[in-house]
Design a protein around this motif. Structure first.
Motif, PDB file in Angstrom:
ATOM      1  N   ALA A 121       0.829  -1.202   0.000  1.00 45.35           N
ATOM      2  CA  ALA A 121       0.000   0.000   0.000  1.00 45.35           C
ATOM      3  C   ALA A 121       0.863   1.252   0.000  1.00 45.35           C
ATOM      4  O   ALA A 121       1.646   1.478   0.903  1.00 45.35           O
ATOM      5  CB  ALA A 121      -0.901  -0.011   1.231  1.00 45.35           C
ATOM      6  N   THR A 122       0.749   2.068  -1.021  1.00 46.93           N
ATOM      7  CA  THR A 122       1.493   3.328  -1.111  1.00 46.93           C
ATOM      8  C   THR A 122       0.631   4.358  -1.826  1.00 46.93           C
ATOM      9  O   THR A 122      -0.525   4.113  -2.129  1.00 46.93           O
ATOM     10  CB  THR A 122       2.804   3.155  -1.901  1.00 46.93           C
ATOM     11  N   MET A 123       1.202   5.517  -2.104  1.00 49.75           N
ATOM     12  CA  MET A 123       0.493   6.562  -2.841  1.00 49.75           C
ATOM     13  C   MET A 123       0.955   6.587  -4.294  1.00 49.75           C
ATOM     14  O   MET A 123       1.105   7.635  -4.904  1.00 49.75           O
ATOM     15  CB  MET A 123       0.719   7.919  -2.171  1.00 49.75           C
ATOM     16  N   GLY A 124       1.206   5.425  -4.862  1.00 46.09           N
ATOM     17  CA  GLY A 124       1.673   5.357  -6.241  1.00 46.09           C
ATOM     18  C   GLY A 124       3.182   5.316  -6.295  1.00 46.09           C
ATOM     19  O   GLY A 124       3.855   6.007  -5.552  1.00 46.09           O
ATOM     20  N   SER A 125       3.726   4.496  -7.172  1.00 44.38           N
ATOM     21  CA  SER A 125       5.177   4.377  -7.259  1.00 44.38           C
ATOM     22  C   SER A 125       5.769   5.596  -7.962  1.00 44.38           C
ATOM     23  O   SER A 125       5.054   6.414  -8.537  1.00 44.38           O
ATOM     24  CB  SER A 125       5.569   3.105  -8.007  1.00 44.38           C
ATOM     25  N   TYR A 126       7.082   5.673  -7.945  1.00 42.83           N
ATOM     26  CA  TYR A 126       7.778   6.793  -8.578  1.00 42.83           C
ATOM     27  C   TYR A 126       7.602   6.784 -10.092  1.00 42.83           C
ATOM     28  O   TYR A 126       7.782   7.807 -10.747  1.00 42.83           O
ATOM     29  CB  TYR A 126       9.276   6.718  -8.262  1.00 42.83           C
ATOM     30  N   THR A 127       7.284   5.642 -10.666  1.00 38.63           N
ATOM     31  CA  THR A 127       7.204   5.521 -12.118  1.00 38.63           C
ATOM     32  C   THR A 127       5.772   5.376 -12.617  1.00 38.63           C
ATOM     33  O   THR A 127       5.552   5.185 -13.805  1.00 38.63           O
ATOM     34  CB  THR A 127       8.031   4.317 -12.604  1.00 38.63           C
ATOM     35  N   SER A 128       4.779   5.459 -11.714  1.00 40.55           N
ATOM     36  CA  SER A 128       3.379   5.326 -12.118  1.00 40.55           C
ATOM     37  C   SER A 128       2.877   6.631 -12.718  1.00 40.55           C
ATOM     38  O   SER A 128       2.930   7.678 -12.062  1.00 40.55           O
ATOM     39  CB  SER A 128       2.499   4.938 -10.927  1.00 40.55           C
ATOM     40  N   ASN A 129       2.401   6.574 -13.939  1.00 46.52           N
ATOM     41  CA  ASN A 129       1.849   7.773 -14.572  1.00 46.52           C
ATOM     42  C   ASN A 129       0.560   8.191 -13.872  1.00 46.52           C
ATOM     43  O   ASN A 129      -0.211   7.361 -13.391  1.00 46.52           O
ATOM     44  CB  ASN A 129       1.568   7.508 -16.050  1.00 46.52           C
TER      45      ASN A 129
END
Length: 221
Positions: free
Chosen positions: A69-77
């Protein structure tokens, strides 16, 4: 008379210096931490599902840990983490998440050990530097420490071992980002507030930004 005028001028200058908000320090002194909210169960494909609006009992009843669970990865558009990294901080693209976590000012590497825990308990995991010192949950430590240790390098050492040595050397420690900007989504905003109001707060947060925090009546406040 001249002395009185000079005294008044000095007094005005001092008062203005106190009243005018101070600018933040250079971003190089900060870890921008993404603090996620509560997450729901996984679907049949193993994807994390959010809770239905108002169904806070789901968060209370859920027990399993959701480590992804995160707030979106560094590479997620089109996700907030990448947007802050590229559009706000104008960081370069490093290709993969493991490269970002060592180079980016944004820390978004792991979730809380229990993503549906109470905001106060998650605040302990966020900032209490004595949390998990005994390694009861793998080698995980308070998130504020992990945000530093993923970037800590000393000779051939990385991570926790390097951070322990760096902490003992003020000249080295001053080169490692040691202050925080917390960006909390939903319950993550409440967790951030609980940390800075807790009795284990280290005085190391300069800004808290909350995104869609839950209404206060839900928190029993």
């Amino acid at each position: 008379m001249k002395r009185q005028i000079l005294f008044l001028l000095v007094l005005v200058m001092v008062c203005e210096s106190w009243s005018i908000p101070k600018p933040m320090e250079s971003i190089t002194n900060y870890n921008v931490m993404m603090v996620h909210g509560a997450y729901g169960i996984k679907n049949s494909d193993g994807e994390l599902q959010g809770f239905e609006p108002g169904s806070y009992s789901q968060a209370i009843d859920a027990k399993d840990r959701l480590g992804a669970a995160t707030m979106g990865s560094y590479t997620s558009n089109n996700r907030v983490t990448k947007w802050i990294s590229h559009d706000i901080l104008e960081e370069p693209e490093w290709g993969n998440d493991s490269s970002y976590v060592r180079n980016s000012y944004v820390y978004n590497w792991r979730a809380f050990s229990n993503t549906r825990n109470t905001s106060k308990n998650n605040a302990v995991e966020l900032g209490n530097r004595t949390w998990n010192k005994e390694g009861k949950f793998g080698q995980r430590r308070a998130l504020v420490e992990e945000a530093q240790e993923v970037k800590a390098v000393y000779d051939t050492l990385r991570g926790q071992n390097a951070l322990e040595i760096i902490r003992g050397n003020p000249d080295l420690y001053s080169q490692l980002a040691s202050r925080y900007i917390l960006i909390g989504h939903s319950m993550g905003g409440v967790v951030s507030r609980e940390y800075v109001q807790g009795n284990f707060y280290n005085g190391d947060v300069d800004k808290i930004i909350t995104l869609d925090p839950p209404p206060m009546k839900v928190l029993g406040r």
